[in-house]
Design an enzyme around this catalytic site. Structure first.
Site, PDB file in Angstrom:
ATOM      1  N   HIS A   4     -41.054 -32.682   3.449  1.00  0.00           N
ATOM      2  CA  HIS A   4     -40.406 -33.071   4.695  1.00  0.00           C
ATOM      3  C   HIS A   4     -41.169 -32.575   5.926  1.00  0.00           C
ATOM      4  CE1 HIS A   4     -37.375 -34.911   6.964  1.00  0.00           C
ATOM      5  NE2 HIS A   4     -36.279 -34.354   6.460  1.00  0.00           N
ATOM      6  N   ARG A   5     -42.164 -31.708   5.743  1.00  0.00           N
ATOM      7  CA  ARG A   5     -42.980 -31.289   6.885  1.00  0.00           C
ATOM      8  C   ARG A   5     -43.800 -32.447   7.425  1.00  0.00           C
ATOM      9  NH1 ARG A   5     -46.491 -26.577   4.468  1.00  0.00           N
ATOM     10  NH2 ARG A   5     -46.632 -28.186   2.858  1.00  0.00           N
TER      11      ARG A   5
END
Length: 458
Positions: free
Chosen positions: A429-430
């Site tokens: 999700h970064r």
């Protein structure tokens, strides 16, 4: 002159291996690059070649032992001395053919162990100022700093940190770029203390992430409740545990789920399956998914990227090598299929079948499992309705495939029985937002639903 042959570095983060077989004996004449050991590492079974030619004086390891990088393996009388000793012991032997059955030895000029070092090699990069290797271990690392360019034998030097291989290995384990560490030793040589001090300085910086290595929680005495049996983890299981722990603790992961209507795809698989079998393949959903994912990665390039947190950069890869998880009796292995975008589905089915066979027969080499940009794991042959695979860092996404089932689906106002395939996408999700993940997985699902968009032959 004798040479102490120590186990060289076997690959990224590979520190040791189980010695399966010693391929030579004391007194044998060996040529350079001749395999002398067979090792099982936590990634693959590999043959270790000799760096010199000559006569084996002593073997310092035994089959069944765990051998570490840098450990003394053989003592070899190399070059002309080893050959001279061999001729003295067997004066009747011909220069080109032995008098008794055995391997043919051709006397050759002693090859150079390495190319000449260019002026770009840093002073003091090996033990002493002036660049002289202080051990065979460092000599091996110098050789690894050279790469072939095309088909020519020209070589170029890459920057080599003035540190022993064990220190570079420590830096990798701590997530430290060895080239950013300031050495306090002679000629700027980097020590263990230098690496640890640099790591501490990074952690102390504002916004730095805390360390990801956690002490194992103490276990209760299970024998209080009954009999137990302890078994050591094999190399593959141990490495899997390490990598999954690292990925789970460092990568913020989310999983997106979807389903694909593969009714038409199943019909095509049955129709064209024999064509794949005739050339040694099997037209599986995984083979089709390989081709689909390669096309999707071109449209969504962030799914084939990696994050360089140290430089705050995103690395976009322009190649499409995709790993496929294979279940083996030793644990999970992930061979990588190269240039998936350049192969048709039948070709991929053949290559996938060969890769799975190599994995199960312990024939995968280290390079067979390196270089992937994305991973596919298919548990449909076993069962289940859905699962959340763990991202194989430094990749940023992985596709999971579960078992397809016939389900009632509302089509044009009426329910029809359709073959529905559950798919799941775990992502970092970064780099990847939820909306992008949903779009990517829906694109993959629609490509599986409309297989005419992908030519079976190209």
């Amino acid at each position: 002159m004798t040479t102490e042959f120590r186990l060289p570095e076997l690959g990224e983060n590979v520190e040791a291996g189980d010695l399966l077989k010693v391929l030579v004996s004391v007194g044998d004449i060996i040529n350079r690059d001749q395999p002398v050991l067979e090792l099982e590492t936590d990634k693959a079974t590999v043959e270790v070649p000799s760096p010199v030619y000559g006569r084996i004086r002593e073997i310092h390891v035994k089959e069944g032992e765990k051998v570490k990088v840098g450990q003394l393996i053989l003592t070899v009388e190399d070059g002309a001395q080893g050959l001279a000793v061999a001729r003295e012991e067997k004066p009747e032997a011909s220069r080109f053919a032995p008098a008794t059955p055995g391997p043919v030895l051709v006397e050759m000029p002693k090859p150079e162990v390495m190319p000449s070092v260019s002026a770009a090699t840093p002073v003091g990069a090996f033990g002493e100022p002036g660049g002289t290797p202080s051990s065979l271990e460092e000599l091996f690392d110098l050789e690894s700093a050279y790469v072939k360019q095309g088909s020519a034998e020209a070589v170029r030097a890459r920057p080599l940190a003035p540190a022993a291989p064990s220190i570079r290995r420590l830096a990798r384990e701590l997530g430290v770029d060895i080239n950013q560490v300031s050495g306090t030793g002679p000629g700027g040589r980097i020590s263990e203390a230098d690496v640890k001090a640099h790591a501490k300085s990074l952690i102390s910086q504002p916004g730095a992430r805390a360390g990801t290595l956690f002490a194992a929680a103490p276990l209760p005495d299970f024998t209080r409740w009954g009999d137990v049996e302890r078994q050591a983890m094999n190399n593959v299981r141990r490495k899997t545990a390490e990598r999954m722990s690292y990925a789970w603790s460092t990568v913020p992961q989310v999983t997106q789920y979807d389903k694909a209507d593969v009714t038409t795809l199943e019909e095509l698989r049955k129709r064209y399956g024999q064509r794949a079998e005739e050339v040694g393949g099997k037209l599986t959903v995984t083979a089709v998914a390989l081709r689909v994912v390669a096309s999707a990665l071109k449209i969504f390039p962030q799914f084939a990227a990696s994050i360089d947190a140290g430089r705050n950069e995103i690395i976009y890869k322009k190649y499409f090598h995709i790993g496929v998880a294979v279940d083996t009796d030793r644990g999970l292995l992930v061979p990588v299929i190269r240039d998936v975008d350049k192969k048709n589905i039948v070709e991929l089915s053949v290559e996938l079948a060969h890769a799975a066979e190599k994995a199960r027969n312990k024939k995968l080499a280290l390079e067979d499992m390196e270089g992937g940009v994305f991973t596919i794991t298919n548990l449909g042959g076993i069962g289940g309705t859905a699962f959340s695979p763990i991202v194989n860092a430094p990749e940023v996404a992985i596709l999971g495939i579960s078992r397809a089932r016939m389900e009632p689906v509302l089509v044009n106002g009426t329910f029809q029985s359709r073959m529905m395939l559950p798919v799941s996408l775990s992502y970092d999700h970064r780099l990847i937002d939820g909306a992008d993940a949903a779009r990517f997985l829906r694109w993959v699902a629609e490509a599986l639903e409309q297989p005419f968009l992908l030519s079976i032959e190209g």
